[in-house]
Each structure stands twice: as structure tokens, then as C-alpha cells.
Design a protein around this motif. Structure first.
Motif, PDB file in Angstrom:
ATOM      1  N   ILE A  10     -11.118  -2.254 -14.001  1.00 17.69           N
ATOM      2  CA  ILE A  10     -11.116  -1.426 -12.793  1.00 17.69           C
ATOM      3  C   ILE A  10     -12.576  -1.217 -12.391  1.00 17.69           C
ATOM      4  O   ILE A  10     -13.410  -0.863 -13.220  1.00 17.69           O
ATOM      5  CB  ILE A  10     -10.428  -0.064 -13.051  1.00 17.69           C
ATOM      6  N   ILE A  57      -9.499  -5.232 -10.489  1.00 20.93           N
ATOM      7  CA  ILE A  57      -8.959  -4.485  -9.355  1.00 20.93           C
ATOM      8  C   ILE A  57     -10.004  -3.471  -8.910  1.00 20.93           C
ATOM      9  O   ILE A  57     -10.449  -2.637  -9.708  1.00 20.93           O
ATOM     10  CB  ILE A  57      -7.638  -3.774  -9.698  1.00 20.93           C
ATOM     11  N   ASN A  58     -10.408  -3.587  -7.668  1.00 19.86           N
ATOM     12  CA  ASN A  58     -11.341  -2.627  -7.095  1.00 19.86           C
ATOM     13  C   ASN A  58     -10.603  -1.316  -6.862  1.00 19.86           C
ATOM     14  O   ASN A  58      -9.437  -1.313  -6.466  1.00 19.86           O
ATOM     15  CB  ASN A  58     -11.909  -3.160  -5.779  1.00 19.86           C
ATOM     16  N   PHE A 108      -2.027  -1.362  -7.398  1.00 22.24           N
ATOM     17  CA  PHE A 108      -2.212  -1.725  -8.790  1.00 22.24           C
ATOM     18  C   PHE A 108      -0.942  -2.292  -9.427  1.00 22.24           C
ATOM     19  O   PHE A 108      -0.966  -3.351 -10.056  1.00 22.24           O
ATOM     20  CB  PHE A 108      -2.696  -0.514  -9.596  1.00 22.24           C
ATOM     21  N   PHE A 152      -0.174  -5.827  -8.157  1.00 22.28           N
ATOM     22  CA  PHE A 152      -1.131  -6.792  -8.698  1.00 22.28           C
ATOM     23  C   PHE A 152      -0.842  -7.078 -10.176  1.00 22.28           C
ATOM     24  O   PHE A 152      -0.848  -8.222 -10.616  1.00 22.28           O
ATOM     25  CB  PHE A 152      -2.575  -6.285  -8.576  1.00 22.28           C
ATOM     26  N   ARG A 165     -14.920  -7.362  -6.567  1.00 24.16           N
ATOM     27  CA  ARG A 165     -13.835  -7.728  -5.660  1.00 24.16           C
ATOM     28  C   ARG A 165     -12.500  -7.813  -6.394  1.00 24.16           C
ATOM     29  O   ARG A 165     -12.420  -8.404  -7.477  1.00 24.16           O
ATOM     30  CB  ARG A 165     -14.127  -9.072  -5.007  1.00 24.16           C
ATOM     31  N   THR A 166     -11.482  -7.268  -5.806  1.00 23.15           N
ATOM     32  CA  THR A 166     -10.131  -7.359  -6.352  1.00 23.15           C
ATOM     33  C   THR A 166      -9.709  -8.821  -6.444  1.00 23.15           C
ATOM     34  O   THR A 166      -9.931  -9.601  -5.524  1.00 23.15           O
ATOM     35  CB  THR A 166      -9.138  -6.576  -5.457  1.00 23.15           C
ATOM     36  N   HIS A 205      -8.364  -0.647  -3.948  1.00 28.07           N
ATOM     37  CA  HIS A 205      -7.035  -1.254  -3.885  1.00 28.07           C
ATOM     38  C   HIS A 205      -6.099  -0.714  -4.965  1.00 28.07           C
ATOM     39  O   HIS A 205      -5.059  -1.305  -5.236  1.00 28.07           O
ATOM     40  CB  HIS A 205      -7.143  -2.776  -4.037  1.00 28.07           C
TER      41      HIS A 205
END
Length: 109
Positions: free
Chosen positions: A52, A73-74, A81, A84, A57-58, A77
Motif C-alpha cells: 500500500i 495499490i495506491n 482494494f 483489485f 502507481r496502482t 484507489h
């Protein structure tokens, strides 16, 4: 670090989610990330690791790979979660499925 102690003692986790700044200023000082990087490949294959981040970048696969993560995961976003994670975890399982089945049969590559 209690989290690191748990990882070393139990070692049976299938999912680890870690903030890149967990107990540190940046990712280079993150003891959990260092622990994951040092795992033998047979153990690392059994683990799905998610980073995290505030700045990364995600779903950047190159950056994830560079840090021995399966996914990044940014925080911007984080509301997505679960979506993703489900998709990434399924892709990872599919990717290693045949390989793991072959290992269970005792065959070598």
C-alpha cells in the motif's frame, strides 16, 4: 517489530498487506518488505504480498516486481482494494497452478 516476529514464528501466511512506510521513512527501511525479499522462492510462491503506497502507481507490475510484491495499490484507489485483490489473487493462483501441481507430483524442472 511484532509483525516481523509473527512472520518469522508462524510463516504460514498466504496474504501479507503492508504499507510501504510501515515503521520506517521509506520502503528501503521497511523490515517486512526486506523479509519478503529474502524468502526462499519455494516459500515466496505461496505468499501473495500487497504494498500500500501514497506515491506508487496502482497495479504497476514492474514496481511491484522490483520490491518482491505481487501488487501495489495506491491509497487513492483503496476503495477498490477488494476488487483489485480478488482479481490479482486469482491471476496469481492461475499462473502457478500447473507449476504447483507438478511439484506435488515430485517432478523436477
Amino acid at each position: 517489530h511484532e509483525a516481523l516476529r509473527e512472520l518469522r514464528m508462524r510463516g504460514d501466511f498466504t496474504l501479507i498487506i503492508v504499507d510501504e512506510k510501515f515503521s520506517c521513512e521509506d520502503i528501503s527501511g521497511n523490515a517486512v518488505v526486506r523479509y519478503i525479499k529474502r524468502l526462499p522462492m519455494r516459500d515466496r510462491r505461496e505468499l501473495y504480498a500487497v504494498l500500500i503506497s501514497d506515491t506508487r502507481r496502482t497495479l504497476d507490475r514492474k514496481d511491484a516486481f522490483a520490491h518482491s510484491m505481487n501488487m501495489i495499490i495506491n491509497k487513492g484507489h483503496i476503495s477498490k482494494f477488494e476488487d483489485f485483490l480478488k482479481k490479482g489473487f486469482a491471476e496469481n493462483e492461475n499462473f502457478y497452478k500447473n507449476f504447483k501441481e507438478t511439484l506435488k507430483k515430485g517432478l523436477r524442472f
